[in-house]
Design a protein around this motif. Structure first.
Motif, PDB file in Angstrom:
ATOM      1  N   VAL A 137      17.360  61.592  90.210  1.00  0.00           N
ATOM      2  CA  VAL A 137      17.774  62.533  89.433  1.00  0.00           C
ATOM      3  C   VAL A 137      16.459  62.821  88.626  1.00  0.00           C
ATOM      4  O   VAL A 137      15.457  63.707  88.536  1.00  0.00           O
ATOM      5  CB  VAL A 137      18.069  61.865  87.772  1.00  0.00           C
ATOM      6  CG1 VAL A 137      18.086  62.240  86.580  1.00  0.00           C
ATOM      7  CG2 VAL A 137      20.110  61.528  88.517  1.00  0.00           C
ATOM      8  N   VAL A 138      15.465  61.401  89.087  1.00  0.00           N
ATOM      9  CA  VAL A 138      13.726  61.526  88.478  1.00  0.00           C
ATOM     10  C   VAL A 138      13.113  62.139  89.429  1.00  0.00           C
ATOM     11  O   VAL A 138      12.419  63.679  89.310  1.00  0.00           O
ATOM     12  CB  VAL A 138      13.690  60.308  88.218  1.00  0.00           C
ATOM     13  CG1 VAL A 138      12.483  60.285  87.609  1.00  0.00           C
ATOM     14  CG2 VAL A 138      14.656  59.935  86.909  1.00  0.00           C
ATOM     15  N   ALA A 139      12.856  61.882  90.339  1.00  0.00           N
ATOM     16  CA  ALA A 139      12.168  62.080  91.576  1.00  0.00           C
ATOM     17  C   ALA A 139      11.935  64.036  91.780  1.00  0.00           C
ATOM     18  O   ALA A 139      11.106  64.403  91.804  1.00  0.00           O
ATOM     19  CB  ALA A 139      12.179  61.428  92.679  1.00  0.00           C
ATOM     20  N   PRO A 140      13.041  64.269  92.196  1.00  0.00           N
ATOM     21  CA  PRO A 140      13.246  65.516  92.317  1.00  0.00           C
ATOM     22  C   PRO A 140      12.784  66.926  91.391  1.00  0.00           C
ATOM     23  O   PRO A 140      11.796  67.578  91.401  1.00  0.00           O
ATOM     24  CB  PRO A 140      14.780  65.953  92.445  1.00  0.00           C
ATOM     25  CG  PRO A 140      15.235  64.748  92.790  1.00  0.00           C
ATOM     26  CD  PRO A 140      14.424  63.493  92.337  1.00  0.00           C
ATOM     27  N   ARG A 141      13.034  65.753  89.329  1.00  0.00           N
ATOM     28  CA  ARG A 141      12.514  67.061  88.659  1.00  0.00           C
ATOM     29  C   ARG A 141      11.062  67.343  88.473  1.00  0.00           C
ATOM     30  O   ARG A 141      10.396  68.207  88.192  1.00  0.00           O
ATOM     31  CB  ARG A 141      13.437  66.788  87.749  1.00  0.00           C
ATOM     32  CG  ARG A 141      15.135  66.728  87.538  1.00  0.00           C
ATOM     33  CD  ARG A 141      15.437  66.209  86.248  1.00  0.00           C
ATOM     34  NE  ARG A 141      16.689  66.496  86.005  1.00  0.00           N
ATOM     35  CZ  ARG A 141      17.780  66.915  86.841  1.00  0.00           C
ATOM     36  NH1 ARG A 141      17.624  66.023  87.576  1.00  0.00           N
ATOM     37  NH2 ARG A 141      18.861  66.932  86.554  1.00  0.00           N
ATOM     38  N   PHE A 142      10.709  65.479  89.143  1.00  0.00           N
ATOM     39  CA  PHE A 142       9.518  65.339  89.161  1.00  0.00           C
ATOM     40  C   PHE A 142       8.927  67.006  89.753  1.00  0.00           C
ATOM     41  O   PHE A 142       7.276  66.921  89.887  1.00  0.00           O
ATOM     42  CB  PHE A 142       8.834  64.125  88.893  1.00  0.00           C
ATOM     43  CG  PHE A 142       7.490  64.139  89.392  1.00  0.00           C
ATOM     44  CD1 PHE A 142       6.591  63.796  88.319  1.00  0.00           C
ATOM     45  CD2 PHE A 142       6.505  63.789  90.844  1.00  0.00           C
ATOM     46  CE1 PHE A 142       4.930  63.403  88.483  1.00  0.00           C
ATOM     47  CE2 PHE A 142       5.481  63.785  90.613  1.00  0.00           C
ATOM     48  CZ  PHE A 142       4.505  63.538  89.421  1.00  0.00           C
ATOM     49  N   TRP A 143       8.885  66.828  90.767  1.00  0.00           N
ATOM     50  CA  TRP A 143       8.202  67.695  91.855  1.00  0.00           C
ATOM     51  C   TRP A 143       8.795  69.045  92.067  1.00  0.00           C
ATOM     52  O   TRP A 143       7.974  69.869  91.802  1.00  0.00           O
ATOM     53  CB  TRP A 143       9.020  66.795  93.230  1.00  0.00           C
ATOM     54  CG  TRP A 143       8.387  66.322  93.626  1.00  0.00           C
ATOM     55  CD1 TRP A 143       9.059  64.614  93.908  1.00  0.00           C
ATOM     56  CD2 TRP A 143       6.878  65.450  94.443  1.00  0.00           C
ATOM     57  NE1 TRP A 143       7.594  63.731  93.864  1.00  0.00           N
ATOM     58  CE2 TRP A 143       6.172  64.836  94.143  1.00  0.00           C
ATOM     59  CE3 TRP A 143       6.039  66.854  94.713  1.00  0.00           C
ATOM     60  CZ2 TRP A 143       4.924  63.607  94.554  1.00  0.00           C
ATOM     61  CZ3 TRP A 143       4.350  66.142  94.721  1.00  0.00           C
ATOM     62  CH2 TRP A 143       4.761  64.740  94.267  1.00  0.00           C
ATOM     63  N   GLY A 144       9.817  69.105  91.412  1.00  0.00           N
ATOM     64  CA  GLY A 144      10.066  70.717  90.628  1.00  0.00           C
ATOM     65  C   GLY A 144       9.172  71.696  90.156  1.00  0.00           C
ATOM     66  O   GLY A 144       8.468  72.065  89.790  1.00  0.00           O
ATOM     67  N   GLY A 145       8.692  70.284  88.688  1.00  0.00           N
ATOM     68  CA  GLY A 145       7.533  70.493  88.194  1.00  0.00           C
ATOM     69  C   GLY A 145       6.656  70.681  89.046  1.00  0.00           C
ATOM     70  O   GLY A 145       5.683  71.836  88.398  1.00  0.00           O
ATOM     71  N   VAL A 146       6.512  69.789  89.189  1.00  0.00           N
ATOM     72  CA  VAL A 146       4.651  69.825  90.412  1.00  0.00           C
ATOM     73  C   VAL A 146       4.115  71.201  91.107  1.00  0.00           C
ATOM     74  O   VAL A 146       3.552  71.707  90.975  1.00  0.00           O
ATOM     75  CB  VAL A 146       4.408  68.649  91.095  1.00  0.00           C
ATOM     76  CG1 VAL A 146       3.216  68.364  91.928  1.00  0.00           C
ATOM     77  CG2 VAL A 146       4.131  67.296  89.756  1.00  0.00           C
ATOM     78  N   ILE A 147       6.043  71.447  91.346  1.00  0.00           N
ATOM     79  CA  ILE A 147       5.580  72.399  92.960  1.00  0.00           C
ATOM     80  C   ILE A 147       5.521  73.947  91.525  1.00  0.00           C
ATOM     81  O   ILE A 147       4.452  74.367  92.720  1.00  0.00           O
ATOM     82  CB  ILE A 147       6.818  72.362  93.680  1.00  0.00           C
ATOM     83  CG1 ILE A 147       6.485  71.184  94.867  1.00  0.00           C
ATOM     84  CG2 ILE A 147       7.032  74.149  94.532  1.00  0.00           C
ATOM     85  CD1 ILE A 147       7.526  70.938  95.112  1.00  0.00           C
ATOM     86  N   SER A 148       6.203  73.968  91.008  1.00  0.00           N
ATOM     87  CA  SER A 148       6.067  75.590  90.353  1.00  0.00           C
ATOM     88  C   SER A 148       5.212  76.047  89.281  1.00  0.00           C
ATOM     89  O   SER A 148       4.197  76.432  88.953  1.00  0.00           O
ATOM     90  CB  SER A 148       7.542  75.061  88.792  1.00  0.00           C
ATOM     91  OG  SER A 148       8.648  75.008  89.628  1.00  0.00           O
ATOM     92  N   MET A 149       4.387  74.368  88.728  1.00  0.00           N
ATOM     93  CA  MET A 149       3.490  74.536  87.871  1.00  0.00           C
ATOM     94  C   MET A 149       2.335  75.882  88.546  1.00  0.00           C
ATOM     95  O   MET A 149       1.801  76.661  87.288  1.00  0.00           O
ATOM     96  CB  MET A 149       2.453  73.498  87.652  1.00  0.00           C
ATOM     97  CG  MET A 149       1.797  73.508  85.695  1.00  0.00           C
ATOM     98  SD  MET A 149       2.185  73.691  84.671  1.00  0.00           S
ATOM     99  CE  MET A 149       1.124  75.574  84.400  1.00  0.00           C
ATOM    100  N   PRO A 150       1.818  75.577  89.490  1.00  0.00           N
ATOM    101  CA  PRO A 150       0.279  75.816  90.289  1.00  0.00           C
ATOM    102  C   PRO A 150       0.782  77.493  89.940  1.00  0.00           C
ATOM    103  O   PRO A 150      -0.019  78.534  89.772  1.00  0.00           O
ATOM    104  CB  PRO A 150       0.048  76.074  91.152  1.00  0.00           C
ATOM    105  CG  PRO A 150       0.403  73.953  91.449  1.00  0.00           C
ATOM    106  CD  PRO A 150       1.889  74.240  90.170  1.00  0.00           C
ATOM    107  N   LEU A 151       2.589  77.556  90.618  1.00  0.00           N
ATOM    108  CA  LEU A 151       2.512  78.821  90.901  1.00  0.00           C
ATOM    109  C   LEU A 151       3.119  80.225  89.921  1.00  0.00           C
ATOM    110  O   LEU A 151       2.487  81.131  89.156  1.00  0.00           O
ATOM    111  CB  LEU A 151       4.213  79.316  91.532  1.00  0.00           C
ATOM    112  CG  LEU A 151       4.037  77.917  93.221  1.00  0.00           C
ATOM    113  CD1 LEU A 151       5.122  78.626  93.758  1.00  0.00           C
ATOM    114  CD2 LEU A 151       2.828  79.590  93.868  1.00  0.00           C
ATOM    115  N   LEU A 152       3.398  78.757  88.788  1.00  0.00           N
ATOM    116  CA  LEU A 152       3.365  80.017  87.418  1.00  0.00           C
ATOM    117  C   LEU A 152       2.135  80.172  86.265  1.00  0.00           C
ATOM    118  O   LEU A 152       1.415  81.108  86.196  1.00  0.00           O
ATOM    119  CB  LEU A 152       3.959  78.711  86.515  1.00  0.00           C
ATOM    120  CG  LEU A 152       5.603  78.839  86.699  1.00  0.00           C
ATOM    121  CD1 LEU A 152       6.925  77.700  85.547  1.00  0.00           C
ATOM    122  CD2 LEU A 152       6.175  79.979  86.842  1.00  0.00           C
ATOM    123  N   ALA A 153       1.313  79.260  86.761  1.00  0.00           N
ATOM    124  CA  ALA A 153      -0.376  79.606  85.879  1.00  0.00           C
ATOM    125  C   ALA A 153      -1.070  80.627  87.115  1.00  0.00           C
ATOM    126  O   ALA A 153      -1.397  81.501  85.783  1.00  0.00           O
ATOM    127  CB  ALA A 153      -1.524  77.908  86.589  1.00  0.00           C
TER     128      ALA A 153
END
Lengths: 264, 168
Positions: A146-162
């Motif tokens: 549950v936790v690790a996929p959500r963590f990595w989902g956020g880490v990967i998304s953030m630079p692209l969104l910025a």
């Protein structure tokens, strides 16, 4: 312990001990997430769903906010620059403020309130409804599942969104500066290109957003995992995610900016 | 949400993010940091560099051909030593002169190179000896005021009076 002086001093000390305990717990939690990350990244469909949840669903708010911020920057910047006869530098102003600061920082603040709070609420509710305990009973590690996929989902998304935020902002600045205020399109782009440096400005902005992505995602999953398993507890954890993320983003920004842009 | 649909949207999202990064890299910014292997280093001593900063452009005939890499103060000669990297494609003769100029009235300062007529070229690590310092506005104004005061003095007997007035 009946001594009132001792009691008073203990009451002053208690919040610090609590904060330190929580910080230590968060650090150990971070290590645990990293240790279970290979499993989550190998079963990439899990992380894929979280990129969709945290990233794809945030595109609209990030894009529209970026467009508006860029437009406001152009309107306000033009007002000041035109007094010095330097209105052709508008592109530089808009691009540098977005790429260096506003893209990563405002993007991360929006990401924390849009995706971070949702992640916390989801994990907190899973805990409150004892889904996490049920997983443990079935010998499934909830941190890996549950936790690790959500963590990595956020880490990967953030630079692209910025990056999307900055790009949309520059397009907004172009729309206002060139289409509305009538600046020359050629000098807008060429002055911008001459003054914005790829390594120094753009790459440093991306590095910032990577740090913010790690910080926000960690705070979101930690607050959810740490939430008291009640309705009240989950709501409190969601609020804490947004508040703590905002403070950490701005504090980290001061540190990173001091390292990256000082004295050059 | 179906698995295939999620994959599709995530793929689109990643493509949009990469497109935004490429837009920032190619349309918004330019890479002014020259690759170290394609440059050679020169230095020049100036009496006063004004507001020159590291990473300021080096221009010849208005074209950017390099960047300032470092500015240090030489305690022996009491001069500022500016070192800069220049694109290897451009060679300069040994009697090239360097001057610190300002783009526009309030713009950034840069170093302008004026090639000479010598047949021998500057090598890596070479030094430009003919330099002229940055124009400092305060010095210009004070020079102007002094020359004005002298003009006033030579024209007649009013000089002692005006000097006296200044001293008060």
């Amino acid at each position: 312990m009946a001594n009132p002086v001792v009691k008073l001093i203990s009451r002053i000390g208690a919040p610090f001990t609590d904060a330190l305990l929580k910080l230590g717990f968060a650090a150990r939690f971070f290590v645990a997430v990293l240790r279970h990350s290979p499993i989550a990244l190998l079963r990439f469909s899990l992380t894929m769903r979280e990129i969709w949840f945290a990233g794809v669903l945030s595109v609209l708010i990030i894009g529209v906010s970026g467009l508006f911020v860029g437009m406001v920057l152009a309107l306000q910047g033009y007002d000041t620059l035109v007094r010095f006869g330097a209105s052709s530098s508008l592109g530089i102003l808009v691009a540098l403020s977005l790429v260096r600061e506003l893209g990563p920082v405002v993007g991360a603040l929006l990401f924390a309130s849009r995706a971070g709070s949702a992640i916390t609420a989801e994990i907190g509710l899973m805990k409150a409804t004892e889904q996490l305990s049920a997983m443990e009973m079935m010998a499934v590690n909830p941190i890996a599942r549950v936790v690790a996929p959500r963590f990595w989902g956020g880490v990967i998304s953030m630079p692209l969104l910025a990056a999307m935020f900055s790009a949309m902002g520059i397009i907004g600045g172009y729309l206002v500066g060139v289409q509305l205020l009538g600046l020359d399109s050629g000098s807008f782009w060429s002055q911008m290109q001459a003054s914005v440096d790829l390594r120094f400005d753009v790459i440093n902005g991306v590095i910032k957003s990577v740090f913010f992505g790690i910080a926000v995602s960690l705070i979101a999953v930690f607050e959810g995992y740490d939430a008291p398993p009640t309705a009240e507890g989950v709501s409190g954890a969601t609020t804490r995610t947004v508040v703590t993320s905002a403070l950490v983003i701005l504090g980290l920004d001061v540190l990173l900016t001091a390292f990256m842009f000082r004295g050059v | 949400m179906k698995r295939g649909l999620i994959d599709f949207w995530v793929g689109l999202f990643v493509m949009a993010g990469v497109a935004a990064l490429l837009f920032l890299a190619f349309k918004v910014s330019s890479s002014s940091t020259l690759v170290a292997s394609d440059t050679y280093t020169l230095s020049a001593n100036f009496e006063n560099i004004g507001g020159l900063k590291a990473r300021a452009p080096i221009k010849s005939s208005g074209v950017v051909i390099g960047r300032v890499t470092g500015i240090t103060f030489d305690p022996k000669t009491y001069m500022a030593k500016v070192s800069f990297a220049i694109d290897k494609r451009y060679q300069f003769s040994r009697d090239t002169s360097a001057s610190i100029l300002t783009s526009g009235l309030l713009g950034e300062q840069y170093i302008g190179l004026e090639p000479g007529a010598d047949d021998r070229m500057l090598e890596d690590g070479g030094r430009i000896t003919i330099t002229s310092s940055a124009v400092v506005l305060e010095q210009l104004i004070s020079r102007f005021l002094f020359s004005k005061a002298q003009e006033g003095g030579s024209s007649g007997a009013s000089e002692p009076a005006s000097n006296h007035a200044l001293e008060k």
